[in-house]
Design a protein around this motif. Structure first.
Motif, PDB file in Angstrom:
ATOM      1  N   PRO A 357      -6.271   0.153  17.152  1.00 33.92           N
ATOM      2  CA  PRO A 357      -6.491   1.528  16.569  1.00 33.92           C
ATOM      3  C   PRO A 357      -5.136   2.457  16.580  1.00 33.92           C
ATOM      4  N   GLU A 358      -4.200   2.069  17.213  1.00 29.54           N
ATOM      5  CA  GLU A 358      -2.855   2.659  17.233  1.00 29.54           C
ATOM      6  C   GLU A 358      -1.854   1.452  17.229  1.00 29.54           C
ATOM      7  N   THR A 359      -0.710   1.814  16.615  1.00 28.38           N
ATOM      8  CA  THR A 359       0.612   0.922  16.611  1.00 28.38           C
ATOM      9  C   THR A 359       1.674   1.642  16.845  1.00 28.38           C
ATOM     10  N   VAL A 360       2.832   1.056  17.365  1.00 25.28           N
ATOM     11  CA  VAL A 360       3.927   1.767  17.476  1.00 25.28           C
ATOM     12  C   VAL A 360       4.826   1.649  16.277  1.00 25.28           C
ATOM     13  N   ARG A 361       5.342   2.691  16.128  1.00 27.35           N
ATOM     14  CA  ARG A 361       6.403   2.778  14.976  1.00 27.35           C
ATOM     15  C   ARG A 361       7.695   3.287  15.370  1.00 27.35           C
ATOM     16  N   ALA A 362       8.509   2.300  15.255  1.00 22.80           N
ATOM     17  CA  ALA A 362      10.056   2.423  15.518  1.00 22.80           C
ATOM     18  C   ALA A 362      10.907   2.623  13.910  1.00 22.80           C
ATOM     19  N   SER A 363      11.260   3.721  13.793  1.00 19.99           N
ATOM     20  CA  SER A 363      12.107   4.010  12.419  1.00 19.99           C
ATOM     21  C   SER A 363      13.634   4.210  12.639  1.00 19.99           C
ATOM     22  N   VAL A 364      14.440   3.247  12.312  1.00 23.50           N
ATOM     23  CA  VAL A 364      15.865   3.388  12.251  1.00 23.50           C
ATOM     24  C   VAL A 364      16.249   4.179  11.308  1.00 23.50           C
TER      25      VAL A 364
END
Length: 390
Positions: A357-364
């Motif tokens: 339902p939700e994912t983690v987003r890491a944006s460099v």
């Protein structure tokens, strides 16, 4: 390049990246001028600084300053284009599987009002948009009224081949609207090479500009065929009781009232990107993102969710047995900033790939370091078994 990162390891450039000191100072100084001589007078005094982002964006996007508009947000820019189109029963809108919710909601709303239909362009097995599928859709009925796709989705690192789409739309004479919120400032974006009629973007993401500022590229050919959704005394001149005359340039899409201090700051941010060079920025971001993906791939319980021929600085993942909100909270406790992508942000993509339902987003971004990447990966690896039942 390291300013602003002392408080936390910031991995949310896809949401709102860290502006440079020079960008913040330019905005502050403009507000100081407004506070001492007045807002209208500040526009006159700072005319050169207010022209700067038009010139810079023209260089960045490979267009002319007259084809650039600056608005309150990327959404404002996008809706000025989309809601300005005269759609009717039977018209077809072709879009991408990972289209952003704001755009798709607009498609649905206009479809309800007019009877226009939304159709999704299929993807290849590797996650790339299918050019052959696009050609088949075009051939299946009335020529589409619009192709509108998102260059890079909000929820993962995929980069669509926008130029391949543009080649098809140009061949068939179909208007092409490209949402480039996550790509401009992260990678080289050339509107001539892409072949889009309109492109929308924002200052606050990878361009490292201020919040509350968006921009639009509108080709001269597109402006000759269409009008903005709304106009005011800035976008058009009232010339008789029954007539108005649109501005000749893309400023016809603008409204007079905006955050002028943000416009000035955007000019500084764009010039900084040009000075560093988009090839260098893109190379650095991809290098850091590849390192992060390789480390997270070895983290126990971590599942990566990026797919596509070309991957960018947005890294999507989940931790087995732990809701994304809990992952974000645990990382924040350690001074690491990430964000969450809910299914509602890119619903079709979540459903197609069976994502949680939700994912983690890491944006460099280029201001991140290899040490911060390692810190994030270690912190994720340490979460295994701590979440209970998701």
């Amino acid at each position: 390049m390291r300013e602003g990162t002392a408080q936390a390891a910031h991995f949310n450039a896809a949401g709102s990246s860290l502006p440079s000191r020079a960008t913040v100072e330019a905005q502050r100084q403009y507000l100081e001028v407004e506070s001492t001589i007045g807002g209208y007078e500040a526009i006159e005094r700072e005319a050169s600084a207010l022209r700067r982002p038009y010139q810079g964006l023209a260089k960045l996007l490979n267009c002319e300053p007259e084809e650039v508009a600056i608005l309150q947000s990327a959404t404002s820019a996008w809706t000025q284009v989309f809601y300005g189109l005269e759609l009717s029963q039977g018209d077809r809108i072709l879009t991408s599987q990972h289209e952003y919710s704001s755009n798709y909601n607009a498609f649905l709303q206009v479809g309800r009002r007019t009877g226009a239909a939304v159709e999704v362009i299929p993807e290849e097995g590797d996650g790339e948009i299918s050019v052959a599928g696009l050609e088949r859709l075009i051939a299946q009925g009335r020529r589409p009224a619009l192709v509108a796709i998102t260059h890079v989705p909000t929820n993962c690192g995929r980069v669509y081949d926008a130029a391949a789409v543009g080649a098809v739309t140009q061949q068939h004479g179909i208007p092409f609207l490209l949402d480039a919120c996550q790509s401009v400032g992260q990678m080289p974006v050339d509107v001539r090479a892409i072949g889009c009629d309109w492109l929308t973007g924002t200052a606050r993401k990878f361009l490292r500009g201020p919040r509350g500022v968006g921009f639009l590229y509108a080709s001269k050919a597109a402006m000759a065929r269409t009008e903005p959704a709304m106009i005011d005394l800035w976008g058009a001149t009232w010339v008789s009781p029954s007539e108005y005359r649109l501005q000749r340039s893309a400023r016809r899409y603008e409204f007079y009232e905006k955050d002028f201090s943000g416009v000035v700051a955007l000019g500084v941010a764009v010039d900084e990107a040009l000075e560093l060079g988009m090839d260098w920025i893109w190379g650095r971001i991809r290098e850091l993102a590849a390192l992060l993906r390789s480390l997270l791939a070895d983290a126990p319980g971590c599942r990566l969710h990026d797919s596509g021929r070309t991957l960018c600085g947005i890294v999507a993942f989940s931790v087995e047995g732990m809701p994304a909100a809990d992952v974000r909270a645990r990382l924040r406790e350690q001074g690491i900033c990430v964000w969450i992508s809910p299914a509602s942000s890119t619903l079709l993509d979540f459903q197609a790939h069976g994502l949680p339902p939700e994912t983690v987003r890491a944006s460099v971004h280029y201001y991140n370091t290899e040490a911060e990447i390692a810190q994030l990966a270690r912190a994720v690896a340490a979460l295994e078994g701590q979440g209970g039942t998701a």
